[in-house]
Design a protein around this motif. Structure first.
Motif, PDB file in Angstrom:
ATOM      1  N   LEU A   1      11.367 -37.943  31.111  1.00  0.00           N
ATOM      2  CA  LEU A   1       9.924 -37.880  30.927  1.00  0.00           C
ATOM      3  C   LEU A   1       9.280 -36.911  31.911  1.00  0.00           C
ATOM      4  O   LEU A   1       9.734 -36.723  33.038  1.00  0.00           O
ATOM      5  N   ARG A   2       8.233 -36.275  31.442  1.00  0.00           N
ATOM      6  CA  ARG A   2       7.422 -35.369  32.256  1.00  0.00           C
ATOM      7  C   ARG A   2       6.175 -36.107  32.700  1.00  0.00           C
ATOM      8  O   ARG A   2       5.388 -36.573  31.878  1.00  0.00           O
ATOM      9  N   ASP A   3       6.007 -36.224  34.011  1.00  0.00           N
ATOM     10  CA  ASP A   3       4.826 -36.861  34.583  1.00  0.00           C
ATOM     11  C   ASP A   3       3.924 -35.754  35.120  1.00  0.00           C
ATOM     12  O   ASP A   3       4.365 -34.906  35.898  1.00  0.00           O
ATOM     13  N   LEU A   4       2.669 -35.753  34.721  1.00  0.00           N
ATOM     14  CA  LEU A   4       1.757 -34.697  35.139  1.00  0.00           C
ATOM     15  C   LEU A   4       1.525 -34.699  36.645  1.00  0.00           C
ATOM     16  O   LEU A   4       1.068 -33.704  37.206  1.00  0.00           O
ATOM     17  N   ASN A   5       1.864 -35.806  37.314  1.00  0.00           N
ATOM     18  CA  ASN A   5       1.684 -35.894  38.761  1.00  0.00           C
ATOM     19  C   ASN A   5       2.860 -35.324  39.543  1.00  0.00           C
ATOM     20  O   ASN A   5       2.787 -35.206  40.770  1.00  0.00           O
ATOM     21  N   GLY A   6       3.970 -34.998  38.843  1.00  0.00           N
ATOM     22  CA  GLY A   6       5.106 -34.424  39.546  1.00  0.00           C
ATOM     23  C   GLY A   6       6.408 -35.117  39.217  1.00  0.00           C
ATOM     24  O   GLY A   6       6.485 -35.957  38.313  1.00  0.00           O
ATOM     25  N   LYS A   7       7.452 -34.775  39.993  1.00  0.00           N
ATOM     26  CA  LYS A   7       8.805 -35.267  39.739  1.00  0.00           C
ATOM     27  C   LYS A   7       9.206 -36.405  40.668  1.00  0.00           C
ATOM     28  O   LYS A   7      10.377 -36.665  40.875  1.00  0.00           O
TER      29      LYS A   7
ATOM     30  N   ASP B   1       0.017 -39.439  24.576  1.00  0.00           N
ATOM     31  CA  ASP B   1      -0.428 -39.220  25.948  1.00  0.00           C
ATOM     32  C   ASP B   1       0.779 -39.061  26.870  1.00  0.00           C
ATOM     33  O   ASP B   1       1.846 -39.629  26.641  1.00  0.00           O
ATOM     34  N   HIS B   2       0.582 -38.309  27.949  1.00  0.00           N
ATOM     35  CA  HIS B   2       1.621 -38.195  28.967  1.00  0.00           C
ATOM     36  C   HIS B   2       1.681 -39.477  29.791  1.00  0.00           C
ATOM     37  O   HIS B   2       0.660 -40.092  30.059  1.00  0.00           O
ATOM     38  N   PRO B   3       2.881 -39.865  30.222  1.00  0.00           N
ATOM     39  CA  PRO B   3       4.203 -39.317  29.884  1.00  0.00           C
ATOM     40  C   PRO B   3       4.624 -39.745  28.481  1.00  0.00           C
ATOM     41  O   PRO B   3       4.503 -40.897  28.098  1.00  0.00           O
ATOM     42  N   ARG B   4       5.111 -38.777  27.716  1.00  0.00           N
ATOM     43  CA  ARG B   4       5.359 -38.958  26.294  1.00  0.00           C
ATOM     44  C   ARG B   4       6.727 -39.556  26.005  1.00  0.00           C
ATOM     45  O   ARG B   4       7.587 -39.639  26.887  1.00  0.00           O
ATOM     46  N   SER B   5       6.922 -39.925  24.741  1.00  0.00           N
ATOM     47  CA  SER B   5       8.188 -40.488  24.289  1.00  0.00           C
ATOM     48  C   SER B   5       9.344 -39.533  24.592  1.00  0.00           C
ATOM     49  O   SER B   5       9.205 -38.316  24.454  1.00  0.00           O
ATOM     50  N   ARG B   6      10.489 -40.122  24.970  1.00  0.00           N
ATOM     51  CA  ARG B   6      11.671 -39.330  25.279  1.00  0.00           C
ATOM     52  C   ARG B   6      12.899 -39.973  24.646  1.00  0.00           C
ATOM     53  O   ARG B   6      13.168 -41.172  24.836  1.00  0.00           O
ATOM     54  N   SER B   7      13.639 -39.147  23.909  1.00  0.00           N
ATOM     55  CA  SER B   7      14.821 -39.648  23.211  1.00  0.00           C
ATOM     56  C   SER B   7      16.087 -39.292  23.967  1.00  0.00           C
ATOM     57  O   SER B   7      16.091 -38.469  24.893  1.00  0.00           O
ATOM     58  N   ALA B   8      17.179 -39.918  23.561  1.00  0.00           N
ATOM     59  CA  ALA B   8      18.505 -39.651  24.121  1.00  0.00           C
ATOM     60  C   ALA B   8      19.531 -39.810  23.013  1.00  0.00           C
ATOM     61  O   ALA B   8      19.292 -40.490  22.012  1.00  0.00           O
ATOM     62  N   HIS B   9      20.673 -39.176  23.198  1.00  0.00           N
ATOM     63  CA  HIS B   9      21.733 -39.249  22.200  1.00  0.00           C
ATOM     64  C   HIS B   9      23.073 -39.295  22.912  1.00  0.00           C
ATOM     65  O   HIS B   9      23.279 -38.632  23.925  1.00  0.00           O
ATOM     66  N   ALA B  10      23.986 -40.105  22.365  1.00  0.00           N
ATOM     67  CA  ALA B  10      25.326 -40.250  22.933  1.00  0.00           C
ATOM     68  C   ALA B  10      26.348 -40.148  21.812  1.00  0.00           C
ATOM     69  O   ALA B  10      26.169 -40.734  20.741  1.00  0.00           O
ATOM     70  N   VAL B  11      27.413 -39.386  22.047  1.00  0.00           N
ATOM     71  CA  VAL B  11      28.505 -39.285  21.086  1.00  0.00           C
ATOM     72  C   VAL B  11      29.818 -39.625  21.783  1.00  0.00           C
ATOM     73  O   VAL B  11      29.987 -39.399  22.987  1.00  0.00           O
ATOM     74  N   ARG B  12      30.738 -40.161  21.002  1.00  0.00           N
ATOM     75  CA  ARG B  12      32.107 -40.406  21.460  1.00  0.00           C
ATOM     76  C   ARG B  12      33.020 -39.610  20.546  1.00  0.00           C
ATOM     77  O   ARG B  12      32.962 -39.761  19.318  1.00  0.00           O
ATOM     78  N   VAL B  13      33.832 -38.733  21.134  1.00  0.00           N
ATOM     79  CA  VAL B  13      34.685 -37.843  20.348  1.00  0.00           C
ATOM     80  C   VAL B  13      36.127 -37.988  20.800  1.00  0.00           C
ATOM     81  O   VAL B  13      36.408 -38.356  21.953  1.00  0.00           O
ATOM     82  N   PHE B  14      37.034 -37.688  19.875  1.00  0.00           N
ATOM     83  CA  PHE B  14      38.471 -37.700  20.201  1.00  0.00           C
ATOM     84  C   PHE B  14      38.987 -36.270  20.167  1.00  0.00           C
ATOM     85  O   PHE B  14      38.776 -35.544  19.189  1.00  0.00           O
TER      86      PHE B  14
ATOM     87  N   HIS C   1      12.294 -43.628  27.039  1.00  0.00           N
ATOM     88  CA  HIS C   1      10.894 -43.878  27.407  1.00  0.00           C
ATOM     89  C   HIS C   1      10.067 -43.974  26.133  1.00  0.00           C
ATOM     90  O   HIS C   1      10.117 -43.090  25.281  1.00  0.00           O
ATOM     91  N   LYS C   2       9.333 -45.084  26.006  1.00  0.00           N
ATOM     92  CA  LYS C   2       8.515 -45.366  24.829  1.00  0.00           C
ATOM     93  C   LYS C   2       9.389 -45.385  23.574  1.00  0.00           C
ATOM     94  O   LYS C   2      10.573 -45.719  23.621  1.00  0.00           O
ATOM     95  N   THR C   3       8.800 -45.036  22.433  1.00  0.00           N
ATOM     96  CA  THR C   3       9.526 -45.040  21.174  1.00  0.00           C
ATOM     97  C   THR C   3       8.999 -43.891  20.316  1.00  0.00           C
ATOM     98  O   THR C   3       8.146 -43.113  20.761  1.00  0.00           O
ATOM     99  N   TYR C   4       9.511 -43.765  19.096  1.00  0.00           N
ATOM    100  CA  TYR C   4       9.135 -42.641  18.243  1.00  0.00           C
ATOM    101  C   TYR C   4       7.633 -42.626  17.987  1.00  0.00           C
ATOM    102  O   TYR C   4       7.030 -43.642  17.636  1.00  0.00           O
ATOM    103  N   SER C   5       7.049 -41.451  18.156  1.00  0.00           N
ATOM    104  CA  SER C   5       5.613 -41.273  17.935  1.00  0.00           C
ATOM    105  C   SER C   5       5.413 -40.476  16.654  1.00  0.00           C
ATOM    106  O   SER C   5       5.605 -39.254  16.635  1.00  0.00           O
ATOM    107  N   PRO C   6       5.002 -41.126  15.534  1.00  0.00           N
ATOM    108  CA  PRO C   6       4.915 -40.430  14.248  1.00  0.00           C
ATOM    109  C   PRO C   6       3.605 -39.700  14.019  1.00  0.00           C
ATOM    110  O   PRO C   6       3.506 -38.891  13.088  1.00  0.00           O
ATOM    111  N   ASP C   7       2.607 -39.952  14.836  1.00  0.00           N
ATOM    112  CA  ASP C   7       1.264 -39.442  14.569  1.00  0.00           C
ATOM    113  C   ASP C   7       0.726 -38.607  15.730  1.00  0.00           C
ATOM    114  O   ASP C   7      -0.427 -38.728  16.119  1.00  0.00           O
ATOM    115  N   GLY C   8       1.578 -37.779  16.277  1.00  0.00           N
ATOM    116  CA  GLY C   8       1.164 -36.921  17.391  1.00  0.00           C
ATOM    117  C   GLY C   8       2.086 -37.106  18.573  1.00  0.00           C
ATOM    118  O   GLY C   8       2.817 -38.098  18.682  1.00  0.00           O
TER     119      GLY C   8
END
Length: 263
Positions: free
Chosen positions: A151-157, A122-135, A112-119
């Motif tokens: 993402l967190r929505d102030l109106n609920g889930k 506003d909600h709903p805010r940027s959200r990151s994810a990470h994936a790894v592949r391991v042996f 959701h969105k992209t990196y926010s460098p300056d704060g």
């Protein structure tokens, strides 16, 4: 193990627990990283929402898991407070992989969105994810693990177009890091209810959610005072490979329960 760390609010319980369990892979959300300070505690302020934050939570978990490779994935850099002084602090998620498991692929991105460098923004805010592949040389098999903090929505889930889009983006990241034949895990604090469109999308792609399908009644504990008992989910693409799965209510190391999977 998958866990929302609550910004390290219960670090006195969380750090010894993580060190003792020492999971091969720890997917940790709500991680604070404040390299500009050596303070132990700072304060997050968002209107009337005020929360103590462990200023260098990421570094402390690294110390608790000295035999793990640690990857921090920031979603934003904002301000935490030391009384009236502003301290720059990054917020996101982290993945810890035991050194015995070579990381042979990884993808970092945003659902959701992209990196926010300056704060934090506003909600709903940027959200990151990470994936790894391991042996895993012990069993001669490749695994991919992908996690997000939804993402967190102030109106609920409730279902929203933004939440549907982040579910599809999460799937794309899992696809990008995986190869045919991989045992695949998707997990995280999704911030949705069990009947959500998010889970329908993931299940439609061939994943089974172990929280809802195995009858667990909550992924929250007594630290969480609001209505709604679910937030965290863990899905696999091959349920036959699951040796055990549990939602850990004791000890309480966050207002979320750790999800513990053995494959």
């Amino acid at each position: 193990m998958c866990l929302n760390g609550w910004g390290g609010k219960l670090s006195d319980a969380l750090l010894p627990y993580v060190s003792r369990e020492a999971p091969d892979v720890l997917c940790l959300q709500e991680v604070v990283h404040s390299p500009a300070t050596d303070k132990d505690w700072l304060t997050y302020r968002d209107g009337d929402h005020i929360l103590p934050q462990r200023a260098n939570f990421f570094r402390e978990v690294c110390h608790a898991l000295p035999d793990h490779v640690a990857i921090f994935c920031p979603a934003a850099q904002g301000v935490l407070w030391d009384d009236d002084a502003e301290i720059a602090s990054q917020w996101g998620l982290a993945t810890f992989v035991h050194k015995s498991l070579p990381i042979i692929g990884q993808v970092q991105g945003f659902v959701h969105k992209t990196y926010s460098p300056d704060g934090y923004g506003d909600h709903p805010r940027s959200r990151s994810a990470h994936a790894v592949r391991v042996f895993d040389h012990g069993v001669g098999r490749t695994f991919s693990i992908t996690h997000m903090h939804g993402l967190r929505d102030l109106n609920g889930k409730m279902d929203t177009p933004e939440r549907a889009a982040q579910a599809h983006r999460l799937l794309e990241l899992s696809h990008a890091v995986s190869e045919p034949g991989d045992l695949r895990v998707i997990c995280g604090d999704f911030n949705v209810e069990p009947e959500s469109e998010t889970l329908r999308i993931l299940k439609g792609a061939g994943f089974v959610d172990l929280v809802t399908s195995r009858g667990f009644e909550s992924t929250r504990n007594t630290q969480y005072k609001k209505p709604g008992r679910f937030a965290d989910y863990l899905l696999v693409n091959d349920e036959k490979a699951v040796r055990s799965f549990d939602v850990i209510h004791d000890p309480e190391v966050s207002d979320h329960c750790p999800l513990l999977l053995e494959l």
